[in-house]
Design a protein around this motif. Structure first.
Motif, PDB file in Angstrom:
ATOM      1  N   VAL A  34       0.866  -1.181   0.000  1.00 43.41           N
ATOM      2  CA  VAL A  34       0.000   0.000   0.000  1.00 43.41           C
ATOM      3  C   VAL A  34       0.900   1.228   0.000  1.00 43.41           C
ATOM      4  N   ASP A  35       0.411   2.323  -0.534  1.00 42.61           N
ATOM      5  CA  ASP A  35       1.199   3.554  -0.577  1.00 42.61           C
ATOM      6  C   ASP A  35       0.858   4.405   0.635  1.00 42.61           C
ATOM      7  N   ILE A  36       1.217   3.876   1.813  1.00 44.64           N
ATOM      8  CA  ILE A  36       0.934   4.559   3.072  1.00 44.64           C
ATOM      9  C   ILE A  36       2.230   4.631   3.867  1.00 44.64           C
ATOM     10  N   ARG A  37       2.514   5.796   4.411  1.00 45.26           N
ATOM     11  CA  ARG A  37       3.725   5.974   5.220  1.00 45.26           C
ATOM     12  C   ARG A  37       3.404   5.756   6.688  1.00 45.26           C
ATOM     13  N   VAL A  38       4.233   4.966   7.337  1.00 40.96           N
ATOM     14  CA  VAL A  38       4.110   4.726   8.775  1.00 40.96           C
ATOM     15  C   VAL A  38       5.478   4.998   9.385  1.00 40.96           C
ATOM     16  N   SER A  39       5.512   5.879  10.379  1.00 35.39           N
ATOM     17  CA  SER A  39       6.781   6.220  11.027  1.00 35.39           C
ATOM     18  C   SER A  39       7.176   5.179  12.060  1.00 35.39           C
ATOM     19  N   SER A  40       6.194   4.720  12.866  1.00 35.72           N
ATOM     20  CA  SER A  40       6.488   3.707  13.879  1.00 35.72           C
ATOM     21  C   SER A  40       5.215   3.006  14.315  1.00 35.72           C
ATOM     22  N   VAL A  41       5.415   1.816  14.868  1.00 38.40           N
ATOM     23  CA  VAL A  41       4.322   1.040  15.452  1.00 38.40           C
ATOM     24  C   VAL A  41       4.789   0.636  16.843  1.00 38.40           C
ATOM     25  N   ILE A  42       3.982   0.935  17.848  1.00 37.47           N
ATOM     26  CA  ILE A  42       4.360   0.679  19.234  1.00 37.47           C
ATOM     27  C   ILE A  42       3.412  -0.368  19.814  1.00 37.47           C
ATOM     28  N   VAL A  43       3.983  -1.367  20.472  1.00 33.13           N
ATOM     29  CA  VAL A  43       3.187  -2.403  21.142  1.00 33.13           C
ATOM     30  C   VAL A  43       3.497  -2.295  22.638  1.00 33.13           C
ATOM     31  N   PRO A  44       2.768  -1.422  23.350  1.00 32.37           N
ATOM     32  CA  PRO A  44       3.042  -1.264  24.784  1.00 32.37           C
ATOM     33  C   PRO A  44       2.643  -2.517  25.570  1.00 32.37           C
ATOM     34  N   GLU A  45       3.558  -3.010  26.370  1.00 30.08           N
ATOM     35  CA  GLU A  45       3.328  -4.213  27.182  1.00 30.08           C
ATOM     36  C   GLU A  45       2.120  -4.043  28.109  1.00 30.08           C
ATOM     37  N   GLU A  46       1.971  -2.833  28.693  1.00 32.86           N
ATOM     38  CA  GLU A  46       0.906  -2.599  29.671  1.00 32.86           C
ATOM     39  C   GLU A  46      -0.454  -2.339  29.040  1.00 32.86           C
ATOM     40  N   LEU A  47      -0.508  -2.138  27.733  1.00 30.87           N
ATOM     41  CA  LEU A  47      -1.750  -1.770  27.054  1.00 30.87           C
ATOM     42  C   LEU A  47      -2.242  -2.960  26.239  1.00 30.87           C
TER      43      LEU A  47
END
Length: 157
Positions: A34-47
């Protein structure tokens, strides 16, 4: 970071699939499916059940991306701010939440599977000293903080 202003979106996921959702988003963007920009993906342990996505893209474009991601259930309405998620980005010591008197199970090393009582905590080294629970002679053993699993906290009676 990109030169465009980034937005922070919360994504509701299927329980225990947070890492899989993050990996799928990463692979999809990396392969340019897909032509979509993503800077970061965060997987918080507590969430539990949520993933945070940072992107300069609009909400509609992120929704489009999520349609191809299994286990991504919904895009939470609205946006969040960097200030609201900042505490998830700061590493916490492995021994945080463990205090003297806590009952733990050793999950690695030669005493794996044994229960023990926490006697001392070294925050600097992220180590704890424990005494085996069912030992006749109490022998202090120092282990890394990530080699134990809390079974019962001192104040839970």
């Amino acid at each position: 970071m990109t030169d465009a202003k980034n937005h922070y979106y919360a994504i509701k996921t299927t329980s225990k699939q947070e890492r899989a959702v993050a990996d799928t988003i990463f692979r999809t963007v990396e392969r340019k499916d897909v032509d979509i920009r993503v800077s970061s993906v965060i997987v918080p342990e507590e969430l539990k059940g949520y993933v945070i996505l940072e992107s300069p893209e609009s909400r509609g474009r992120i929704q489009e991306l999520l349609e191809s991601v299994p286990s991504a259930r919904a895009l939470v309405p609205g946006e969040t701010s960097l200030e609201a998620i900042q505490h998830y980005l700061e590493p916490k010591p492995v021994v945080s939440g463990i205090e003297e008197g806590t009952i733990v199970e050793l999950i690695a090393g030669p005493f794996k599977g044994e229960k023990a009582v926490v006697k001392r905590i070294d925050l600097g080294k992220e180590e704890i000293t424990v005494e085996l629970y069912e030992s006749i002679v109490p022998i202090p053993i120092t282990v890394r903080g990530d080699h134990v699993r809390v079974i019962e906290r001192k104040n839970e009676e």
